[in-house]
Write a protein that holds these residues in place. Structure first.
Motif, PDB file in Angstrom:
ATOM      1  N   ALA A  53      95.048  62.394  50.939  1.00  0.00           N
ATOM      2  CA  ALA A  53      94.689  62.710  49.660  1.00  0.00           C
ATOM      3  C   ALA A  53      94.634  61.609  48.698  1.00  0.00           C
ATOM      4  N   GLY A  54      94.883  60.012  49.680  1.00  0.00           N
ATOM      5  CA  GLY A  54      95.175  58.920  49.082  1.00  0.00           C
ATOM      6  C   GLY A  54      95.479  58.259  47.820  1.00  0.00           C
ATOM      7  N   TRP A  55      94.945  57.791  47.040  1.00  0.00           N
ATOM      8  CA  TRP A  55      95.312  57.676  45.574  1.00  0.00           C
ATOM      9  C   TRP A  55      95.963  58.582  44.972  1.00  0.00           C
ATOM     10  N   THR A  56      95.011  59.738  45.099  1.00  0.00           N
ATOM     11  CA  THR A  56      95.650  61.889  44.166  1.00  0.00           C
ATOM     12  C   THR A  56      96.648  61.937  44.886  1.00  0.00           C
ATOM     13  N   ASN A  57      97.652  61.240  46.240  1.00  0.00           N
ATOM     14  CA  ASN A  57      99.155  61.443  45.528  1.00  0.00           C
ATOM     15  C   ASN A  57      99.549  61.363  44.665  1.00  0.00           C
ATOM     16  N   TYR A  58      99.522  60.075  43.587  1.00  0.00           N
ATOM     17  CA  TYR A  58     100.134  59.320  42.959  1.00  0.00           C
ATOM     18  C   TYR A  58      99.777  61.042  41.270  1.00  0.00           C
ATOM     19  N   PRO A  59      98.678  60.909  40.820  1.00  0.00           N
ATOM     20  CA  PRO A  59      98.144  61.927  40.050  1.00  0.00           C
ATOM     21  C   PRO A  59      99.557  63.229  40.711  1.00  0.00           C
ATOM     22  N   LYS A  60      99.208  63.710  41.859  1.00  0.00           N
ATOM     23  CA  LYS A  60     100.054  65.000  42.043  1.00  0.00           C
ATOM     24  C   LYS A  60     101.688  64.541  42.616  1.00  0.00           C
ATOM     25  N   GLY A  61     101.301  64.040  42.911  1.00  0.00           N
ATOM     26  CA  GLY A  61     103.265  63.861  42.614  1.00  0.00           C
ATOM     27  C   GLY A  61     104.228  63.875  41.450  1.00  0.00           C
ATOM     28  N   VAL A  62     103.186  63.283  40.730  1.00  0.00           N
ATOM     29  CA  VAL A  62     103.566  63.051  39.302  1.00  0.00           C
ATOM     30  C   VAL A  62     104.093  65.051  38.478  1.00  0.00           C
ATOM     31  N   MET A  63     102.346  65.919  39.221  1.00  0.00           N
ATOM     32  CA  MET A  63     102.412  67.001  38.435  1.00  0.00           C
ATOM     33  C   MET A  63     103.602  68.120  39.147  1.00  0.00           C
ATOM     34  N   TRP A  64     103.250  67.840  40.668  1.00  0.00           N
ATOM     35  CA  TRP A  64     104.660  68.013  41.171  1.00  0.00           C
ATOM     36  C   TRP A  64     105.750  68.185  40.848  1.00  0.00           C
ATOM     37  N   ALA A  65     106.528  66.858  40.428  1.00  0.00           N
ATOM     38  CA  ALA A  65     108.102  66.328  39.861  1.00  0.00           C
ATOM     39  C   ALA A  65     108.003  67.128  38.181  1.00  0.00           C
ATOM     40  N   PHE A  66     106.963  67.347  37.532  1.00  0.00           N
ATOM     41  CA  PHE A  66     107.058  68.063  36.166  1.00  0.00           C
ATOM     42  C   PHE A  66     107.424  69.789  36.581  1.00  0.00           C
ATOM     43  N   GLU A  67     106.725  69.540  37.651  1.00  0.00           N
ATOM     44  CA  GLU A  67     106.798  71.116  38.118  1.00  0.00           C
ATOM     45  C   GLU A  67     108.247  71.622  38.984  1.00  0.00           C
ATOM     46  N   GLN A  68     108.683  70.193  39.578  1.00  0.00           N
ATOM     47  CA  GLN A  68     110.273  70.345  40.576  1.00  0.00           C
ATOM     48  C   GLN A  68     111.114  70.556  39.037  1.00  0.00           C
ATOM     49  N   ARG A  69     111.383  70.313  37.768  1.00  0.00           N
ATOM     50  CA  ARG A  69     111.900  70.346  36.309  1.00  0.00           C
ATOM     51  C   ARG A  69     111.659  71.748  35.503  1.00  0.00           C
ATOM     52  N   GLY A  70     111.285  72.126  35.790  1.00  0.00           N
ATOM     53  CA  GLY A  70     110.575  73.116  35.322  1.00  0.00           C
ATOM     54  C   GLY A  70     109.931  73.406  34.721  1.00  0.00           C
ATOM     55  N   MET A  71     109.229  72.448  34.583  1.00  0.00           N
ATOM     56  CA  MET A  71     107.991  72.455  34.058  1.00  0.00           C
ATOM     57  C   MET A  71     106.496  73.182  34.843  1.00  0.00           C
ATOM     58  N   LYS A  72     106.265  73.989  34.991  1.00  0.00           N
ATOM     59  CA  LYS A  72     105.272  74.945  35.605  1.00  0.00           C
ATOM     60  C   LYS A  72     104.183  74.403  34.804  1.00  0.00           C
ATOM     61  N   LEU A  73     102.752  74.027  35.651  1.00  0.00           N
ATOM     62  CA  LEU A  73     101.488  73.701  35.263  1.00  0.00           C
ATOM     63  C   LEU A  73     100.487  75.108  35.265  1.00  0.00           C
ATOM     64  N   PRO A  74     100.693  75.252  34.223  1.00  0.00           N
ATOM     65  CA  PRO A  74      99.736  76.572  33.535  1.00  0.00           C
ATOM     66  C   PRO A  74      98.352  76.420  34.585  1.00  0.00           C
ATOM     67  N   PHE A  75      97.598  75.170  34.060  1.00  0.00           N
ATOM     68  CA  PHE A  75      95.937  75.239  34.175  1.00  0.00           C
ATOM     69  C   PHE A  75      95.941  73.601  35.479  1.00  0.00           C
ATOM     70  N   SER A  93      87.657  58.610  40.881  1.00  0.00           N
ATOM     71  CA  SER A  93      88.319  56.878  40.943  1.00  0.00           C
ATOM     72  C   SER A  93      87.382  56.076  40.479  1.00  0.00           C
ATOM     73  N   MET A  94      86.847  55.433  39.273  1.00  0.00           N
ATOM     74  CA  MET A  94      85.831  54.442  39.769  1.00  0.00           C
ATOM     75  C   MET A  94      86.198  53.935  40.657  1.00  0.00           C
ATOM     76  N   ASN A  95      87.437  53.360  40.561  1.00  0.00           N
ATOM     77  CA  ASN A  95      87.856  52.775  41.290  1.00  0.00           C
ATOM     78  C   ASN A  95      87.880  52.388  43.962  1.00  0.00           C
ATOM     79  N   PHE A  96      87.640  54.153  43.064  1.00  0.00           N
ATOM     80  CA  PHE A  96      87.457  54.135  44.864  1.00  0.00           C
ATOM     81  C   PHE A  96      86.035  54.944  44.582  1.00  0.00           C
ATOM     82  N   GLY A  97      85.157  54.295  43.826  1.00  0.00           N
ATOM     83  CA  GLY A  97      83.691  55.317  44.257  1.00  0.00           C
ATOM     84  C   GLY A  97      83.481  56.356  45.183  1.00  0.00           C
ATOM     85  N   GLY A  98      83.283  55.184  46.105  1.00  0.00           N
ATOM     86  CA  GLY A  98      82.829  55.548  47.752  1.00  0.00           C
ATOM     87  C   GLY A  98      83.189  56.800  48.198  1.00  0.00           C
ATOM     88  N   LEU A  99      84.696  57.458  47.377  1.00  0.00           N
ATOM     89  CA  LEU A  99      85.476  58.403  47.688  1.00  0.00           C
ATOM     90  C   LEU A  99      85.206  59.745  47.226  1.00  0.00           C
TER      91      LEU A  99
END
Ligand code: GLA
Length: 387
Positions: A89-111, A67-73
């Motif tokens: 995981a800091g801010w990455t919990n937000y995108p990771k949470g959405v990936m998790w939620a897709f998988e919870q709904r049966g949409m497995k992420l291939p890559f 994230s350019m907003n948290f470049g130091g990380l």
């Protein structure tokens, strides 16, 4: 902005080949605050400021975030095998949470993917930078993997991830406003059944001005969840007296008739706000449709008073910004927006009064609170898209 983020992506991840650029807006709510988890109406709009993302699909399961907003990380690494929330995981919990939620709904992420973000929403301002990241991530996943989800689904998935992965018990307003945003329109949403309509905001000779208190706030550590449970308790008590599923089903008259079923004064005040604010929102949209912007502004002001006195989510910072704004001729309406306890106010200000507004409110705020507020004249923009 596109060039800036692509260049940075190249610098951070070696090359930008195969990378795509996306945008999801932030949002501001014009009226209807703390009604979305009470089955009431809200009236938010998407902004032209928001989160830019550059994403590239990988051929393995790895996730690399920057994230350019948290470049130091630096680059934060993870993988699709590790979609669990963690402090590190800091801010990455937000995108990771959405990936998790897709998988919870049966949409497995291939890559996995490499993802770089750059937001121009002031951080922690209450303009929904986190919901913006959530909807952006969902949009990217759909674009990459062709999942059969609508923009409304993206909103629901974002909210689900925020509730279940990031443990913030938010309502649907933010993600909905962002996923469904439309240029120059606010969204009149009934959170009881998600029916909605767009309402054009044609402010002749006036603009939307956001004043950011710079008092940082995070929903998790605020009293947000406490207010929610106070409303739930009040509802349960009311249900002993009247057959309703949500506070949003009551109008003022019915509330006054049944309010004594609520055992304590605090509970009565919280529920009163939820009921009256919902009715105010309905009236405000009627006023807007009738081109009565002055009336809309009065209802915004009344909303703030109710959030201050009955819901008690404002505080000295937001009250100072709003009360100073009310003193200025040419301010049509002014109120806190979002969860409260810090964050921003939203005001409708006549063009000729904007400079005075920023100067005078800014000065009074600095004097009283001891640090500066920031001001943004904003425009209503579209929902997420590829750039
Ligand atoms: C936050 C939440 C929303 C809504 C508002 C208050 O922004 O995320 O769901 O409850 O507070 O109106």
């Amino acid at each position: 902005m596109k060039d800036t983020v692509l260049k940075k992506f190249e610098e951070v991840f070696g090359s930008a080949e195969g990378a795509r650029v996306y945008f999801a807006p932030g949002r501001v709510n014009l009226i209807g605050e703390h009604t979305d988890y009470n089955g009431g109406h809200v009236f938010p709009c998407a902004l032209t400021i928001g989160t830019y993302g550059v994403a590239r699909q990988r051929e393995d399961n790895r996730l690399r975030f920057y994230s350019m907003n948290f470049g130091g990380l630096g680059v934060i690494e993870s993988s699709l095998e590790d979609l669990t929330p963690s402090k590190q995981a800091g801010w990455t919990n937000y995108p990771k949470g959405v990936m998790w939620a897709f998988e919870q709904r049966g949409m497995k992420l291939p890559f996995g993917m490499d993802l770089l973000l750059n937001g121009n929403i002031p951080n922690g301002s209450g303009l929904s930078s986190s919901a913006s990241v959530e909807v952006l991530t969902g949009y990217i996943l759909r674009d990459f993997f062709g999942f059969d989800v609508t923009n409304q689904d993206l909103a629901l998935i974002g909210q689900y991830s925020e509730n279940q992965f990031n443990m913030v018990n938010c309502g649907i307003m933010d993600q909905f406003a962002i996923a469904m945003g439309r240029k120059d329109n606010a969204i009149f949403l009934d959170t009881a059944d998600l029916s909605y309509e767009y309402a054009p905001i044609a402010l002749k000779g006036a603009k939307i001005v956001i004043a950011c208190s710079n008092k940082k706030r995070g929903l998790g550590d605020s009293k947000y969840n406490e207010r929610r449970s106070e409303c739930e308790t009040a509802l349960a008590q009311l249900q002993q007296a009247v057959n309703i599923k949500t506070l949003g089903e009551l109008d003022e008259k019915a509330f006054e008739e049944y309010k004594n079923a609520i055992g304590d004064e605090i509970g009565r005040k919280r529920a009163k706000h939820a009921v009256y604010e919902n009715q105010r929102t309905i009236r405000a949209v009627e006023a807007l449709k009738a081109n009565d912007v002055e009336r809309f502004g009065q209802l915004m002001n009344a909303s703030h008073v109710s959030l201050r006195d009955d819901y008690e989510v404002t505080g000295a910072e937001l009250d100072t910004l709003v009360e100073e704004a009310w003193k200025i001729e040419g301010v049509i309406g002014s109120r806190m927006t979002g969860a409260g306890f810090g964050g921003c106010t939203v005001s409708i200000v006549k063009d000729e009064a904007i400079d005075k507004f920023i100067g005078q409110v800014g000065k009074a705020y600095q004097e009283k609170i001891g640090y500066a507020a920031d001001f943004y004249v904003v425009e209503i923009g579209d929902g997420p898209g590829r750039v």
